[in-house]
Design an enzyme around this catalytic site. Structure first.
Site, PDB file in Angstrom:
ATOM      1  N   SER A 276       0.428  -1.182  -0.009  1.00  0.00           N
ATOM      2  CA  SER A 276       0.165   0.153   0.451  1.00  0.00           C
ATOM      3  C   SER A 276       0.561   1.169  -0.164  1.00  0.00           C
ATOM      4  CB  SER A 276      -0.841  -0.091   1.043  1.00  0.00           C
ATOM      5  OG  SER A 276      -1.925  -0.802   1.271  1.00  0.00           O
ATOM      6  N   VAL A 277       2.241   1.466   0.461  1.00  0.00           N
ATOM      7  CA  VAL A 277       3.293   2.381  -0.018  1.00  0.00           C
ATOM      8  C   VAL A 277       3.424   3.309  -0.916  1.00  0.00           C
ATOM      9  CG1 VAL A 277       4.953   1.316   2.071  1.00  0.00           C
ATOM     10  CG2 VAL A 277       4.893   1.425  -0.704  1.00  0.00           C
TER      11      VAL A 277
END
Length: 687
Positions: free
Chosen positions: A382-383
Site C-alpha cells: 500500500s505504500v
C-alpha cells in the site's frame, strides 16, 4: 726472332696483371675509405643504436571519506618485492633470478600447479627433455605445440620429488613469468618481513630486475560497514577484466593493473585511479637497460567524500540487523523464509543519501547486503497508494474530496477484493490514505480502465481498456517507480513490470502495490518526490571529489562538488500533491494506520504497506508470506529526511511489525543526532 717476341709479350702480360690487381686494391682501399670516412659515423651509430621505451607505474588509489571527513576506505602500506624484466628476457634468465631471490624470501607454494612443476623440470633438464620429441614429429608441429608435447611427456614421478626450496623457486618463477617487459610485477607483497625486505635491498645488484619497494592494499577502518556498496578492486593476478580489456588498454592501463570491479570503486574508477608515474627506459638492441628517467611524476588518485555520516550509518546498520534478528527470534517458524531487511534514508531536497542498509541472514549469521537496496525488487504493497491517488486526480477520474463507500468488489470470474478492514465506511482521497482503503484505489483503477459504474454491481463483468496500464504506469514513473533512479552506482534494477493484459482485476492489484515490483531505492525516491512538493531529485552517494593531499593529514582542495539535480517535476497541480501529503500526515499522526507517528515530536508523515508474496520451491508453492514496507519523511512541513523500508517474506500471523520498528528507529536516531549537533553548535557559540 720468335724467342724475342715471346720475351717481349711475357713482361707485358705480367704488367697488365699487376695493373689489374693494383686497380682492385685501389678500389678496395677507396671503398674502405668511403665506409670509414664518409659513412663511419652512421655505421657506428647503428651499432650503438638504443631504443627508448616508456612504462607506466601504478600509484595508490584515492581514499574514500564520509561526510564528516572520516576515512572509510584507506590504503594500507605494504613491503613489496617487484620484478621489472628487460626486453628479450628468456625463461632461463627468469629461473636464475628466481633461484637467487629464493635465498632471501620465503614463498607460499600452495598455488604451484602441475604445469609449473613441468616447466621447471624442463628448464633443469632441457637436453634430455628435447630428445623425447623425434625430428619427424617436430617437423609437423609449430614451436608451441612442440613445447606442449614435451611437457606432456614429463612424468608425474619426475616432478613428484621437489624439495620445499625448489617449490618456492617454482612459485617465485611463476610470478616472474607474469611480468611484461619494463612493467613492474609484484612478486610478493603480503607478509613480507622487515628482514626479507632488508635482505633483498642489500642484494639488488645480484638480482636483475628485482626491486624492494612499497605497495598498498585497500583498508577498511569500519570493517564490513557498507562493504558491498563500497565495492572491491581486482588483484594484480586478476588485472583488468577480460570483457573490458580494450576499453582499459585504450585508457593507458596495463593488463595487471588493479581496478574497481564493483560498487563505488567501479563507478568512480576514473577518479580513484590516479596518474601513473611514467618512466622512460633506454635499452640497447639486445634489450639491456642502460638508462632510465622519470618523465611524468606519479600522483595517487583523487579522494571521494560521500554523503553519509559513518556514525549514523553504523546506527542504521545496527537497527536493521537487530530488528531482523528480533523478528526471526520471536517467530522462528513463521519467519523461516525471512532473510533480508532493507532501508534507505535520504535528504528529499538534495538527493543526498544519508544512510543505506541491507542486512541478510544465512542461518544464524548476519552480514552486509546493502546492494540489495538497489538490486532486489519486491511488491511494495500500500505504500504506492499516494501515486495511485495522484494518478486518479490528474487523469480526472476522481476530483479532490471525491468519496467512495468502502465495500468489497466482486468482478465476475475473479475472487472478491476488499480492504483489510470492511468497516472503513465512506472515504475520500485523503482519508483513503489515512485508513489505507484498498477499495478507493480499486475504483480509481476501474475508472481509468473505462468502468464508471458505482457502486460496481457484484459479479458483473468489468469494462476495461488495456491502455489504462500504460497511463497508470506513466504517472508512477514520474515518481521513479519502474524507472532508473539515476543513482551513481554501476547497476540498479528498475523492477519487474508485469504484462499489461486485458484484466481490470490485475490493474486493481497494481493500484495497491500487489503487481509490479520496485527496489527500496525507488521507494525512497518516490516518497522524497512527494515530500519535496513534486520535484524528483537524483539520489547520490557522492558529495564531492577532492584533490589528493600532499601531507596526507588533511583533505586536499575541492576538485568537484555534486550539486542537486532535479530529474523532473511532477506534471500535476500542486494542490493534488498537498492532498497526498495531508493523507500521509494523517496516516502517521491522526490515528491512521501508523498511529505511533503521533507520539513523535519530529512530526512524521508517510504510509505503510503489506503485499502478499508466495514462496515457490521447484515450481511448487511451499509458503505464503508478506512483504512489509514503510515509507515516510519528517518533519512533514519542512522535511529533512525521507526513508523507505522493505522487509520481504515475513511470515503470516506475525504480530511483530518489523517495518515500523526499523522506520521509526531510523528517524529517532537521525533526529537525536541532530539535537546533539545543535547542542554542540550552541556550546561552540557560547565559548
Amino acid at each position: 726472332m720468335n724467342k724475342k717476341k715471346k720475351k717481349a709479350q711475357l713482361p707485358f702480360r705480367i704488367n697488365l696483371l699487376f695493373f689489374i690487381v693494383f686497380l682492385m686494391f685501389a678500389g678496395l682501399i677507396l671503398q674502405l675509405g668511403v665506409v670509414q670516412i664518409l659513412n663511419g659515423e652512421e655505421f657506428q651509430e647503428e651499432i650503438e643504436r638504443t631504443v627508448k621505451d616508456t612504462t607506466k607505474v601504478p600509484v595508490p588509489r584515492g581514499k574514500i571519506y564520509d561526510s564528516n571527513h572520516q576515512v572509510i576506505v584507506d590504503n594500507k602500506p605494504l613491503y613489496s618485492i617487484t620484478y621489472t624484466p628487460p626486453k628479450g628476457v628468456q625463461a632461463e634468465d627468469r629461473l636464475e633470478v628466481a633461484e637467487d631471490l629464493a635465498k632471501y624470501i620465503s614463498m607460499d607454494s600452495d598455488g604451484v600447479t602441475e604445469r609449473n612443476k613441468k616447466e621447471y623440470w624442463y628448464l633443469k633438464n632441457k637436453k634430455a627433455a628435447d630428445k623425447r620429441l623425434k625430428k619427424e614429429e617436430a617437423a609437423e608441429l609449430d614451436n608451441a605445440e612442440q613445447y606442449n608435447t614435451i611437457l606432456d611427456r614429463i612424468t608425474e614421478e619426475e616432478i613428484s620429488g621437489f624439495s620445499k626450496q625448489e617449490l618456492e623457486v617454482i612459485a617465485i618463477k611463476t610470478e616472474l613469468d607474469k611480468a611484461y617487459s619494463l612493467t613492474p610485477q609484484i612478486v610478493k607483497n603480503e607478509d613480507v618481513t622487515a628482514e626479507e625486505y632488508a635482505q633483498v635491498s642489500e642484494h639488488l645488484a645480484e638480482l636483475p630486475g628485482i626491486n624492494a619497494t612499497t605497495d598498498w592494499n585497500r583498508d577498511y577502518p569500519f570493517n564490513d560497514t557498507m562493504r558491498s556498496l563500497l565495492g572491491s578492486i581486482t588483484s594484480q593476478e586478476q588485472g583488468i577484466p577480460a570483457d573490458k580489456k580494450e576499453n582499459f588498454l585504450t585508457k593507458g592501463y596495463s593488463r595487471n593493473d588493479r581496478v574497481g570491479k564493483s560498487g563505488l570503486e567501479e563507478y568512480y574508477e576514473d577518479v580513484l585511479r590516479g596518474r601513473k608515474e611514467q618512466i622512460q627506459y633506454t635499452t640497447t638492441k639486445s634489450g639491456d637497460v642502460v638508462d632510465s628517467n622519470t618523465v611524468v611524476e606519479g600522483r595517487r588518485g583523487k579522494d571521494l567524500v560521500l554523503t553519509m555520516d559513518i556514525d549514523f550509518q553504523e546506527k542504521v546498520d545496527k537497527i536493521v540487523r537487530e530488528e531482523l534478528k528480533t523478528a526471526v527470534q520471536k517467530h522462528p517458524y513463521e519467519n523461516r523464509y525471512l532473510k533480508d531487511a532493507l532501508a534507505v534514508a535520504m535528504n528529499p531536497k538534495t538527493g543526498e543519501i544519508l544512510a543505506i542498509s541491507g542486512q541478510t541472514r544465512d542461518g544464524n549469521d548476519y552480514k552486509d547486503a546493502t546492494i540489495k537496496t538497489l538490486y532486489d525488487a519486491h511488491r511494495p504493497g500500500s505504500v504506492v497508494k499516494g501515486a495511485t491517488v495522484l494518478a486518479g486526480l490528474e487523469s480526472g477520474v476522481i476530483s479532490p474530496g471525491h468519496t467512495f463507500y468502502d465495500l468489497p468488489i466482486k468482478i465476475k470470474g475473479t475472487p472478491q477484493k476488499g480492504s483489510y478492514n470492511n468497516r472503513l465506511g465512506s472515504v475520500n482521497d485523503i482519508t483513503a490514505l489515512k485508513k489505507s482503503s484498498n477499495v478507493y484505489m480499486f475504483y480509481i483503477a476501474l475508472k481509468m480502465g473505462g468502468e464508471n459504474r458505482y457502486p460496481f454491481p457484484n459479479n458483473s463483468k468489468a469494462s476495461f481498456d488495456p491502455a489504462a496500464w500504460q497511463e497508470m504506469r506513466n504517472y508512477f514513473q514520474q515518481f521513479g517507480l519502474g524507472v532508473s533512479t539515476g543513482i551513481d552506482f554501476p547497476y540498479e534494477s528498475i523492477g519487474y513490470e508485469g504484462p499489461g493484459i486485458s484484466s481490470a482485476g490485475l490493474l486493481m492489484d497494481q493500484a495497491i502495490g500487489q503487481y509490479d515490483t520496485y527496489t527500496t531505492m525507488q521507494l525512497a525516491q518516490y516518497v522524497s518526490t512527494i515530500a519535496n512538493n513534486g520535484y524528483r531529485t537524483k539520489p547520490h552517494f557522492l558529495k564531492e571529489i577532492r584533490e589528493p593531499s600532499r601531507s596526507g593529514k588533511q583533505l586536499g582542495s575541492v576538485y568537484r562538488s555534486e550539486n542537486t539535480k532535479v530529474l523532473n517535476q511532477i506534471e500535476m497541480k500542486q494542490s493534488y500533491i498537498e492532498r497526498v501529503q495531508e493523507g500521509f500526515r494523517q496516516a502517521f499522526q491522526d490515528g491512521g494506520t501508523v498511529a505511533m507517528g503521533g507520539t513523535k515530536d519530529y512530526k512524521p508523515a508517510g504510509k505503510s504497506g503489506t503485499a502478499q508474496n508466495e514462496i515457490y520451491e521447484d515450481g511448487e508453492l511451499v509458503a505464503e508470506t508478506e512483504n512489509l514496507s514503510l515509507i515516510g519523511y519528517a518533519p512533514y512541513d519542512d522535511p529533512e529526511i525521507a526513508f523507505a523500508v522493505m522487509v520481504p517474506n515475513v511470515g503470516l500471523g506475525n504480530d511483530y511489525r518489523i517495518n515500523y520498528e526499523i522506520g521509526f528507529k531510523i528517524m529517532d536516531a537521525y533526529f537525536n543526532a541532530q539535537k546533539g549537533n545543535n547542542n554542540d553548535d550552541k556550546e561552540q557559540e557560547d565559548e
